[in-house]
Design a protein around this motif. Sequence first.
Motif: not given
Lengths: 242, 269
Positions: B37-44, B118-139
């Motif tokens: 249930d990660l909302e990818l890329t569209h929230q921080i 104030i810091a970025l929630q760790s999940q956000t960081l992971t999410t953006s990495l995951i998003t990139q990885l997901h797109k890369t894997l698909l390609v």
Amino acid sequence: MEGPLLLPSQRWQSVEMIRFSNVMLRYGEGYPVFRGLNFSFQAGSFYFLTGSSGVGKTSFLKLIYREIVPTSGTVTVFGRDLSTLSPAELPYFRQRMGLVFQDCRLIEHLSVLDNVCLALRITGMAPKRARIYAHELLDWVGLSTHVHEYPRALSDGQKQRVAIARAVITKPLLLLADEPTGNVDEIAAFKLMYLFEELNKMGTTVLLATHNRAIVNEFAYPELMLERGQLQLITGGHLHAF
Amino acid sequence: MNGTSKPIRFIIGCLVFVLTLMILGTVVFDKYIKTSDLELTHQIIFDISAQGQDPEIFEQTLTVLQQNLNATAGVVSTTFSKEVSAQKHVFLTARLAPQVAVSQEELLSNLRQIYPNIALQSQTLTTSLITQLHKTLLVLSMTLMIFVATAIILSISLVTRTGLSMQKSVIDILRLIGSPNSFIARQFQWFTFRMSFFSSIMGMLLAFGCFVSLSLFSNVLGISINLRLMSQELIILIFCLPLSISLLALMVARIEVIRTLIRLDTRHP
């Protein structure tokens, strides 16, 4: 032995089996092998094709099974001008004849049984049924105990009998044999000749190229002698020119 | 059939192995993202620490932070988490406009000027990495599939041509006794089908074995790979892979044989 009959179209059926009309054959720019060859060959007959080495016996046969085409003139087999034969029709044309070569041309990695079955399998027959016919035919040629052996385990005479079995299993109308006794001893040669005789008695037209005078003299069949590009018919010791 | 078929079997097996791993990895990853249930890329999500802060001042600080975010281009809306966590952390979620590229680091830097803790929630960081990885894997998956198909076509063409030249004497005999081109082609195509099918099965089973082993050891590695995330459709698809590759190989072999035999026909008188 009951066996399959191939299903030709009506155009294949002809009492006159082969006709050469003014055939000339030349390889490249050399001297012609045949010049103005004219003759016809009736169904059910048996002819020896003789001549010295290199006179063109093999080329003559090649014209009939259309491995080569004449430089000029027409060759008609089963009532069909071979120059009109398309590449797609050629295999079905060849299925109507049996070919036996001096070097047997068996497939080394197939057993004796499979080599003989091959001729039926290429016509679309099921392998199981083909094996039944092959067993019968190998029994007829005296090789029933060798069915599972491979060609390398056979003598030249046995290989030639396998080749004959493969050539006749489809009950061809025409059997062409190019020096079938060339690699075998005299006794084996005569045994093979008796097989050819049996086949001819069953209705197969046989044209057998040989330079074995002993065989020709022993079996009193008409002889087509090739000499200097011309064909001469010898029957009962008498020469007839075409 | 000939000496080249053994290396071709190995190549096909390897290609299928890599392809299967890639497909499994991509799909499992995709499912993981969806079920998490990660909302990818569209929230921080910003993690604001309230440790040692006066509650009233902290409230005002939060309001300022929110106003600052709302004024930033690309930020559509902001919300605070309903409850403060036990460790006195407040989470501020900024929803972003889909088409606008927003730099997380820039936002963070601006907010830190107002409030350092104030810091970025760790999940956000992971999410953006995951998003990139997901797109890369698909390609990568798509590219690999095309590469595998091309490699198989080229390999089968090569082994068929080699087989034809090595079996020339047998083919000559077959043609002399009246074998149609289709009969000759059938012998090659079924050999190729069997070779490709078994090589593909081996490659696929090996890939499954590796994947299962990975999932068994995943906890030790600290990564969770849940094979139950794979749908039935995917499993059927994976098992159809050897059949698809074999059918492709069969078609290529048949076309190659027929083409060569027709060329021989036209050369022969």
